[in-house]
Scaffold this motif. Structure first.
Motif, PDB file in Angstrom:
ATOM      1  N   THR A  75       0.853  -1.188   0.000  1.00 52.72           N
ATOM      2  CA  THR A  75       0.000   0.000   0.000  1.00 52.72           C
ATOM      3  C   THR A  75       0.891   1.243   0.000  1.00 52.72           C
ATOM      4  O   THR A  75       2.104   1.150   0.287  1.00 52.72           O
ATOM      5  N   GLN A  76       0.291   2.376  -0.265  1.00 50.30           N
ATOM      6  CA  GLN A  76       1.048   3.628  -0.216  1.00 50.30           C
ATOM      7  C   GLN A  76       1.615   3.864   1.177  1.00 50.30           C
ATOM      8  O   GLN A  76       2.742   4.336   1.334  1.00 50.30           O
ATOM      9  N   GLU A  77       0.837   3.502   2.188  1.00 49.02           N
ATOM     10  CA  GLU A  77       1.301   3.655   3.573  1.00 49.02           C
ATOM     11  C   GLU A  77       2.510   2.747   3.834  1.00 49.02           C
ATOM     12  O   GLU A  77       3.487   3.165   4.472  1.00 49.02           O
ATOM     13  N   GLU A  78       2.458   1.503   3.370  1.00 50.28           N
ATOM     14  CA  GLU A  78       3.597   0.587   3.547  1.00 50.28           C
ATOM     15  C   GLU A  78       4.829   1.101   2.809  1.00 50.28           C
ATOM     16  O   GLU A  78       5.952   1.017   3.325  1.00 50.28           O
ATOM     17  N   GLU A  79       4.616   1.619   1.616  1.00 51.21           N
ATOM     18  CA  GLU A  79       5.733   2.204   0.866  1.00 51.21           C
ATOM     19  C   GLU A  79       6.317   3.383   1.636  1.00 51.21           C
ATOM     20  O   GLU A  79       7.543   3.503   1.770  1.00 51.21           O
TER      21      GLU A  79
END
Length: 156
Positions: A75-79
């Motif tokens: 996800t963008q958050e994980e990235e």
């Protein structure tokens, strides 16, 4: 070495000769690679084929590719949190080769072949074989693999 076994660790040059003759615990190396290569060509959405050199050149991108291949992209958050980089760190050569379980002991393959676990971890560097085999041994290995993979489109 296994209890009751009289086998001793195999010498590197003997293992290389056996490998070039197609003798290995799981059969000829090139047959396995060709099977997967052909399946990758036939079903690219179901078979992922990676080479060590590709993994070593951009491990973070390979982790992203793997996540996408398994339909669980980051996800963008994980990235943003650096999760792909953390996966690379946790799966790095240094991390895995440093595990006590991977540093000591032997792996027995049948009753006559014993391989020291340390043989599975050298430096984790592309091209390091030059530090372990002569130029002639490397050329022999290259010639055998090139001959066995000829016409397949697969190159090492």
């Amino acid at each position: 070495m296994r209890k009751g076994s009289s086998a001793s660790p195999i010498r590197f040059d003997d293992a290389l000769s056996m490998f070039c003759e197609g003798i290995s615990p799981f059969g000829p190396f090139w047959e396995h690679h060709l099977e997967y290569w052909k399946e990758r060509l036939a079903r690219p959405e179901q078979v992922l084929f990676l080479k060590y050199e590709e993994i070593a050149s951009d491990p973070v991108e390979v982790v992203r590719t793997l996540a996408g291949f398994f339909a669980v992209p980051f996800t963008q958050e994980e990235e943003r949190r650096g999760v792909p980089e953390e996966v690379v760190r946790l799966c790095s050569f240094d991390m895995l080769s440093g595990l006590e379980h991977n540093q000591a002991g032997d792996v027995a393959r049948g009753d006559s072949i014993v391989i020291g676990k340390s043989m599975f971890f050298r430096k984790g560097k592309v091209g390091d074989r030059e530090n372990h085999m002569s130029k002639e041994m490397g050329n022999k290995l290259d010639d055998v693999i090139q001959d066995k993979l000829k016409g397949s489109g697969l190159e090492f």
